[in-house]
Design an enzyme around this catalytic site. Structure first.
Site, PDB file in Angstrom:
ATOM      1  N   HIS A   1       5.584  -8.830  -3.290  1.00 15.52           N
ATOM      2  CA  HIS A   1       4.585  -7.862  -2.831  1.00 15.52           C
ATOM      3  C   HIS A   1       4.549  -7.898  -1.294  1.00 15.52           C
ATOM      4  O   HIS A   1       3.551  -8.303  -0.690  1.00 15.52           O
ATOM      5  CB  HIS A   1       3.221  -8.223  -3.434  1.00 15.52           C
ATOM      6  CG  HIS A   1       2.216  -7.106  -3.375  1.00 15.52           C
ATOM      7  ND1 HIS A   1       2.512  -5.830  -2.928  1.00 15.52           N
ATOM      8  CD2 HIS A   1       0.892  -7.084  -3.727  1.00 15.52           C
ATOM      9  CE1 HIS A   1       1.421  -5.085  -3.003  1.00 15.52           C
ATOM     10  NE2 HIS A   1       0.434  -5.818  -3.480  1.00 15.52           N
TER      11      HIS A   1
ATOM     12  N   ARG B   1       5.800   0.928  -7.522  1.00 10.89           N
ATOM     13  CA  ARG B   1       5.195  -0.285  -8.092  1.00 10.89           C
ATOM     14  C   ARG B   1       5.712  -0.381  -9.511  1.00 10.89           C
ATOM     15  O   ARG B   1       5.472   0.511 -10.336  1.00 10.89           O
ATOM     16  CB  ARG B   1       3.675  -0.191  -8.065  1.00 10.89           C
ATOM     17  CG  ARG B   1       3.018  -1.259  -8.928  1.00 10.89           C
ATOM     18  CD  ARG B   1       1.540  -1.384  -8.694  1.00 10.89           C
ATOM     19  NE  ARG B   1       1.283  -2.045  -7.430  1.00 10.89           N
ATOM     20  CZ  ARG B   1       0.101  -2.559  -7.092  1.00 10.89           C
ATOM     21  NH1 ARG B   1      -0.924  -2.482  -7.902  1.00 10.89           N
ATOM     22  NH2 ARG B   1      -0.054  -3.154  -5.924  1.00 10.89           N
TER      23      ARG B   1
ATOM     24  N   CYS C   1      -5.484 -11.314  -2.245  1.00  9.38           N
ATOM     25  CA  CYS C   1      -4.941  -9.946  -2.198  1.00  9.38           C
ATOM     26  C   CYS C   1      -5.828  -8.950  -2.932  1.00  9.38           C
ATOM     27  O   CYS C   1      -5.776  -7.763  -2.649  1.00  9.38           O
ATOM     28  CB  CYS C   1      -3.533  -9.935  -2.780  1.00  9.38           C
ATOM     29  SG  CYS C   1      -3.458 -10.536  -4.479  1.00  9.38           S
TER      30      CYS C   1
ATOM     31  N   ARG D   1      -4.184  -3.170   4.654  1.00  8.98           N
ATOM     32  CA  ARG D   1      -3.107  -2.552   3.866  1.00  8.98           C
ATOM     33  C   ARG D   1      -2.779  -1.179   4.452  1.00  8.98           C
ATOM     34  O   ARG D   1      -1.625  -0.779   4.563  1.00  8.98           O
ATOM     35  CB  ARG D   1      -3.532  -2.390   2.395  1.00  8.98           C
ATOM     36  CG  ARG D   1      -3.715  -3.693   1.638  1.00  8.98           C
ATOM     37  CD  ARG D   1      -2.402  -4.424   1.466  1.00  8.98           C
ATOM     38  NE  ARG D   1      -1.399  -3.631   0.776  1.00  8.98           N
ATOM     39  CZ  ARG D   1      -1.330  -3.438  -0.544  1.00  8.98           C
ATOM     40  NH1 ARG D   1      -2.186  -4.037  -1.337  1.00  8.98           N
ATOM     41  NH2 ARG D   1      -0.367  -2.712  -1.078  1.00  8.98           N
TER      42      ARG D   1
ATOM     43  N   GLN E   1       1.678  -6.236   0.994  1.00 12.28           N
ATOM     44  CA  GLN E   1       0.450  -7.026   1.021  1.00 12.28           C
ATOM     45  C   GLN E   1       0.544  -8.120   2.089  1.00 12.28           C
ATOM     46  O   GLN E   1      -0.397  -8.349   2.852  1.00 12.28           O
ATOM     47  CB  GLN E   1       0.220  -7.649  -0.364  1.00 12.28           C
ATOM     48  CG  GLN E   1      -0.984  -8.554  -0.442  1.00 12.28           C
ATOM     49  CD  GLN E   1      -2.296  -7.792  -0.381  1.00 12.28           C
ATOM     50  OE1 GLN E   1      -2.520  -6.871  -1.138  1.00 12.28           O
ATOM     51  NE2 GLN E   1      -3.176  -8.171   0.529  1.00 12.28           N
TER      52      GLN E   1
ATOM     53  N   ASP F   1      -4.674 -16.176  -5.927  1.00 12.48           N
ATOM     54  CA  ASP F   1      -4.470 -14.896  -6.611  1.00 12.48           C
ATOM     55  C   ASP F   1      -4.803 -15.123  -8.092  1.00 12.48           C
ATOM     56  O   ASP F   1      -4.950 -16.266  -8.537  1.00 12.48           O
ATOM     57  CB  ASP F   1      -2.993 -14.460  -6.423  1.00 12.48           C
ATOM     58  CG  ASP F   1      -2.717 -13.073  -6.997  1.00 12.48           C
ATOM     59  OD1 ASP F   1      -3.669 -12.323  -7.279  1.00 12.48           O
ATOM     60  OD2 ASP F   1      -1.518 -12.741  -7.168  1.00 12.48           O
TER      61      ASP F   1
HETATM   62  N1  NVA Z   1      -0.243 -11.073  -8.684  1.00  9.59           N
HETATM   63  C1  NVA Z   1      -1.029  -9.875  -8.870  1.00  9.59           C
HETATM   64  C2  NVA Z   1      -1.161  -9.136  -7.573  1.00  9.59           C
HETATM   65  C3  NVA Z   1      -1.979  -7.877  -7.658  1.00  9.59           C
HETATM   66  C4  NVA Z   1      -2.057  -7.166  -6.362  1.00  9.59           C
HETATM   67  C5  NVA Z   1      -0.376  -9.008  -9.930  1.00  9.59           C
HETATM   68  O1  NVA Z   1       0.842  -8.848  -9.900  1.00  9.59           O
HETATM   69  O2  NVA Z   1      -1.097  -8.498 -10.796  1.00  9.59           O
HETATM   70  N1   CP Z   2      -3.659  -5.976  -3.640  1.00  7.21           N
HETATM   71  C1   CP Z   2      -3.207  -4.882  -4.284  1.00  7.21           C
HETATM   72  O1   CP Z   2      -2.012  -4.557  -4.277  1.00  7.21           O
HETATM   73  O2   CP Z   2      -4.182  -4.149  -4.892  1.00  7.21           O
HETATM   74  P1   CP Z   2      -3.977  -2.980  -5.945  1.00  7.21           P
HETATM   75  O3   CP Z   2      -3.383  -3.582  -7.180  1.00  7.21           O
HETATM   76  O4   CP Z   2      -5.360  -2.437  -6.161  1.00  7.21           O
HETATM   77  O5   CP Z   2      -3.056  -1.954  -5.348  1.00  7.21           O
END
Ligand code: NVA
Ligand code: CP
Length: 318
Positions: free
Chosen positions: A143, A116, A278, A306, A146, A238
């Site tokens: 992502h 990540r 998500c 997930r 997800q 989101d």
């Molecule tokens: N768009 C959000 C998704 C988190 C799972 C982010 O990147 O923070």
């Molecule tokens: N939706 C998602 O990826 O959650 P986290 O940021 O908690 O991993």
């Protein structure tokens, strides 16, 4: 029970990276979703299934996580393997060791790497240097793990995917990019509404439309939430400020003020619409409490999936 991983039924994905849904054919994307459902059934029946016995997944996190971290770690354990949490700050990468050297070294110990990170080029470089499969656990661009879980959840609730309409209201971020590509691969229609200046990445939209033409999917991007949500089977939103964009929170609250998914807006969706997010969510910002905690919301089934979707990815590619 015959498994989708058995020779007669399996699609061979061994050794592949999982970086973008664009890298997978429509059949392969659907296969991973079906495999996720199978692995979920096995798990619920208490069946022990250890195809990754003796294997280790390294998980590099340069951003926070609840779901991704826990579901990958538990998933790996359930598949008979082991997962290692690696904080970006504690690795030498944080002190300037190159991504390429890191990738080559980690490949000598690990059987797979999940990362990540911020810039998407980081994962591309990592995959280039690594000799083991690399999995995208979220970048600023996409992502895909997800989205596999999201469409698995929709399939479980609606019994089909092809021809369904998904509406996404909000920021043109990593989530919308992967949702669009997933919709294109699965023959779903998607309408996206963002404020001006927050549109999805142009190149991703172009690539998605190209993929959509192969499956009969229609992808539409606009500025009007009512137009996007009209007759939608699935409503998705989101956060307005993703990880890495926290400094823009205040200006985004102003720009997105008319883009909240609330009781008024969902009146334009189909009467049996499903609400997905998500997570993490900010109630009172991108979504009202009434919608996210209401009877159309399936956010916790979605979060659970997930685990199953990522088990399918790991079992298939590792
Ligand atoms: N768009 C959000 C998704 C988190 C799972 C982010 O990147 O923070
Ligand atoms: N939706 C998602 O990826 O959650 P986290 O940021 O908690 O991993």
């Amino acid at each position: 029970m015959t498994s989708l991983l058995n020779k007669e039924l399996a699609i061979n994905l061994k050794g592949r990276d999982f970086i973008e849904l664009a890298d997978y054919t429509p059949e392969e994307v659907r296969y991973l979703i079906d495999l996720a459902i199978e692995l979920k059934t096995k798990q619920k029946a208490g069946e022990i299934f250890h195809p990754l016995k003796g294997k280790t997944l390294g998980m590099i996190f340069e951003k926070s996580s609840t779901r991704t971290r826990v579901s990958f770690e538990v998933g790996m354990y359930q598949l008979g393997g082991h997962a290692l949490f690696l904080s970006g700050n504690d690795l030498q990468i944080g002190r300037g060791e190159t991504i390429s050297d890191t990738a080559q070294v980690l490949s000598r110990y690990l059987d797979g790497i999940m990362i990540r990170t911020f810039a998407h080029r980081t994962i591309i470089e990592l995959a280039r240097g690594a000799t083991v499969p690399v999995i995208n656990g979220l970048t600023d661009l996409s992502h895909p793990c997800q989205v596999l879980a999201d469409y698995q959840t929709v399939l479980e609730h609606k019994g089909r995917l092809e021809g369904l309409k998904i509406a996404y209201i909000g920021d043109g971020n990593n989530m919308v990019h992967s949702l669009m590509m997933g919709a294109a691969k699965l023959g779903m229609h998607m309408s996206v509404a963002t404020p001006e200046g927050y549109e999805p990445d142009e190149e991703t939209v172009r690539q998605t439309k190209e993929n959509a033409s192969e499956t009969g999917s229609r992808i539409h991007v606009c500025y009007d939430p009512k137009e996007a949500i009209a007759d939608a089977d699935i409503v998705y939103t989101d956060v307005w400020a993703s990880m890495g964009f926290e400094a823009e929170q205040k200006e985004r609250e102003i720009a997105f003020a008319n883009y909240q998914v609330n009781e008024e807006l969902v009146k334009y969706a189909k009467s049996d619409y499903l609400f997905l997010h998500c997570l993490p969510a900010h109630r009172g910002e991108e979504v009202s409490e009434g919608v996210i905690d209401g009877k159309h919301s399936i956010i916790f089934d979605q979060a659970e999936n997930r685990l199953h979707a990522q088990k399918a990815i790991m079992a298939a590619i590792m």
